[in-house]
Write a protein that holds these residues in place. Structure first.
Motif, mmCIF file in Angstrom:
data_model
loop_
_atom_site.group_PDB
_atom_site.id
_atom_site.type_symbol
_atom_site.label_atom_id
_atom_site.label_comp_id
_atom_site.label_asym_id
_atom_site.label_seq_id
_atom_site.Cartn_x
_atom_site.Cartn_y
_atom_site.Cartn_z
ATOM 1 N N ALA A 149 0.824 -1.213 0.000
ATOM 2 C CA ALA A 149 0.000 0.000 0.000
ATOM 3 C C ALA A 149 0.857 1.262 0.000
ATOM 4 O O ALA A 149 0.521 2.255 -0.656
ATOM 5 N N VAL A 150 1.955 1.232 0.724
ATOM 6 C CA VAL A 150 2.855 2.394 0.763
ATOM 7 C C VAL A 150 3.515 2.600 -0.595
ATOM 8 O O VAL A 150 3.643 3.736 -1.080
ATOM 9 N N LEU A 151 3.941 1.530 -1.240
ATOM 10 C CA LEU A 151 4.505 1.644 -2.589
ATOM 11 C C LEU A 151 3.486 2.262 -3.542
ATOM 12 O O LEU A 151 3.831 3.134 -4.351
ATOM 13 N N ASP A 152 2.244 1.816 -3.441
ATOM 14 C CA ASP A 152 1.193 2.389 -4.283
ATOM 15 C C ASP A 152 1.014 3.876 -3.999
ATOM 16 O O ASP A 152 0.807 4.677 -4.919
ATOM 17 N N HIS A 153 1.071 4.242 -2.720
ATOM 18 C CA HIS A 153 0.901 5.642 -2.332
ATOM 19 C C HIS A 153 1.962 6.529 -2.991
ATOM 20 O O HIS A 153 1.662 7.649 -3.435
ATOM 21 N N PHE A 154 3.178 6.029 -3.077
ATOM 22 C CA PHE A 154 4.270 6.812 -3.662
ATOM 23 C C PHE A 154 4.364 6.633 -5.179
ATOM 24 O O PHE A 154 5.183 7.284 -5.828
ATOM 25 N N GLY A 155 3.553 5.745 -5.729
ATOM 26 C CA GLY A 155 3.558 5.542 -7.174
ATOM 27 C C GLY A 155 4.793 4.844 -7.689
ATOM 28 O O GLY A 155 5.229 5.095 -8.825
ATOM 29 N N VAL A 156 5.368 3.966 -6.878
ATOM 30 C CA VAL A 156 6.571 3.226 -7.266
ATOM 31 C C VAL A 156 6.363 1.741 -6.970
ATOM 32 O O VAL A 156 5.353 1.340 -6.382
ATOM 33 N N SER A 157 7.343 0.941 -7.347
ATOM 34 C CA SER A 157 7.339 -0.486 -7.045
ATOM 35 C C SER A 157 8.578 -0.802 -6.221
ATOM 36 O O SER A 157 9.452 0.052 -6.032
ATOM 37 N N GLU A 158 8.681 -2.030 -5.767
ATOM 38 C CA GLU A 158 9.871 -2.413 -5.014
ATOM 39 C C GLU A 158 11.126 -2.298 -5.875
ATOM 40 O O GLU A 158 12.210 -1.999 -5.373
ATOM 41 N N ALA A 159 10.983 -2.477 -7.181
ATOM 42 C CA ALA A 159 12.138 -2.422 -8.083
ATOM 43 C C ALA A 159 12.665 -1.001 -8.269
ATOM 44 O O ALA A 159 13.868 -0.802 -8.477
ATOM 45 N N ASN A 160 11.792 0.011 -8.182
ATOM 46 C CA ASN A 160 12.244 1.400 -8.424
ATOM 47 C C ASN A 160 11.827 2.343 -7.315
ATOM 48 O O ASN A 160 11.603 3.540 -7.537
ATOM 49 N N TRP A 161 11.750 1.832 -6.070
ATOM 50 C CA TRP A 161 11.173 2.629 -4.978
ATOM 51 C C TRP A 161 11.911 3.930 -4.699
ATOM 52 O O TRP A 161 11.316 4.902 -4.233
#
Length: 343
Positions: A220-232
């Motif tokens: 959910a936090v990754l979604d909030h920032f608009g990134v993925s684990e690969a490009n966080w």
């Protein structure tokens, strides 16, 4: 920025061990389940979000993650993942789950109480007389009652197991106020649960601890920032103008996000504690992923050791964590002095 050391190489230190991660669908629960799989454990991954939800009882709205997906990740990591749909606020469902584990394995070695589901119910910054009471009371049921119910049924299955351990997953390694009365009650209560269970289990050679992640890089936090684990790390570029500023109702500055940790980091903290032959000395206390990483030497997926505590104190000011002086006020208690043979 987080320290960089050679990435942790998982070893099968928990081969043959049986674990139950209650609340394994996403976030810290998923990270813990997969880390236990890395260490070779058989992991029961439970929660309500299933590919085959029970009729009339849907999983978390708006989230795609499922317990089956978590179980598959556990198996891919080197363990054995078993998904079981369970609502941990329902005693009968938890009782059936524990009976199933007993039939198949005769015992349980590791219990992780991570049931939460309170994000949509939390109203940060609102005083207790203005918050939605139904949401707040629902949060207590979901994130405190569920932990008590699960421990009530699961812990007897751990008696006689070799070095059994219970984990209560919380938020924060201190007793400071957490911005919403119900959220505060939940996160403090599970720390207290770890302590209370440790006192009652201290003669049974069992350990109970509370554990907090830092700034968790959940789905959910990754979604909030608009990134993925690969490009966080691109989150700083996306919010470069106000990278140090939080939103009005949540801690989400890109500056803080740069010291975040993947869910696997707290999972490796669980593994480190579960395999420490001297962990009994830690029973009844709360620990942070960042401090345990320094103590045990494990790393996050990228070889870093993010230290949320140091970052937060430098940016926001110092706060007191639960230390030896703090715990000295808890033991011994008056009831234990009056009735030393109760437990």
């Amino acid at each position: 920025m987080p320290n960089k050391i050679p990435p942790t190489i998982p070893r099968k230190t928990l081969s043959g061990k049986i674990a139950l991660v209650a609340g394994a669908t996403r976030g810290a629960g998923r990270g813990i389940a997969v880390a236990l799989g890395e260490a070779g454990a058989t992991v029961y991954c439970t929660g309500r979000s299933s590919r085959e939800p029970a009729r009339g009882r849907p999983p978390t709205p708006g989230r795609p993650e499922t317990i089956e997906e978590t179980a598959e990740l556990v198996t891919a990591a080197g363990g054995r993942g078993i998904a079981v749909r369970v609502d941990h606020t329902e005693p009968a469902e938890v009782r059936n789950l524990v009976a199933r584990i007993k039939r198949r394995h005769q015992g349980l070695d590791i219990l992780v109480n991570d049931v939460w589901g309170g994000d949509a119910l939390t109203e940060f910054g609102k005083p207790f007389w203005k918050v939605n009471l139904d949401k707040g009371l629902g949060m207590l049921k979901q994130a405190i009652h569920s932990h008590i119910i699960t421990s009530h049924y699961a812990v007897p299955l751990m008696f006689g197991s070799g070095a059994p351990i219970i984990f209560e997953i919380t938020d924060g390694d201190a007793f400071y106020y957490r911005g919403n009365i119900f959220y505060d009650l939940v996160k403090i209560s599970v720390i207290r649960l770890a302590f209370a269970m440790a006192r009652e289990l201290r003669k049974r050679d069992m350990v109970s601890v509370a554990l907090t992640p830092g700034f968790l890089r959940s789905e959910a936090v990754l979604d909030h920032f608009g990134v993925s684990e690969a490009n966080w790390k691109d989150a700083v570029r996306k919010k470069s103008k106000n990278s140090r500023v939080n939103s009005k109702d949540q801690n989400d500055s890109a500056d803080d996000f740069m010291v975040s940790e993947s869910p696997r980091f707290i999972g490796r903290a669980v593994v480190a504690l579960a395999t420490d032959p001297r962990v009994k000395n830690k029973s009844g206390r709360v620990f942070s992923s960042w401090a345990l990483a320094r103590e045990y030497g494990f790393t996050d997926l990228d070889g870093s050791q993010p230290h949320w505590g140091n970052h937060a104190k430098k940016k926001y000011g110092r706060y007191k964590i639960c230390d030896d002086q703090f715990y000295s006020y808890w033991v011994p208690g008056l009831v234990e002095l009056i009735f030393p043979d109760w437990f």
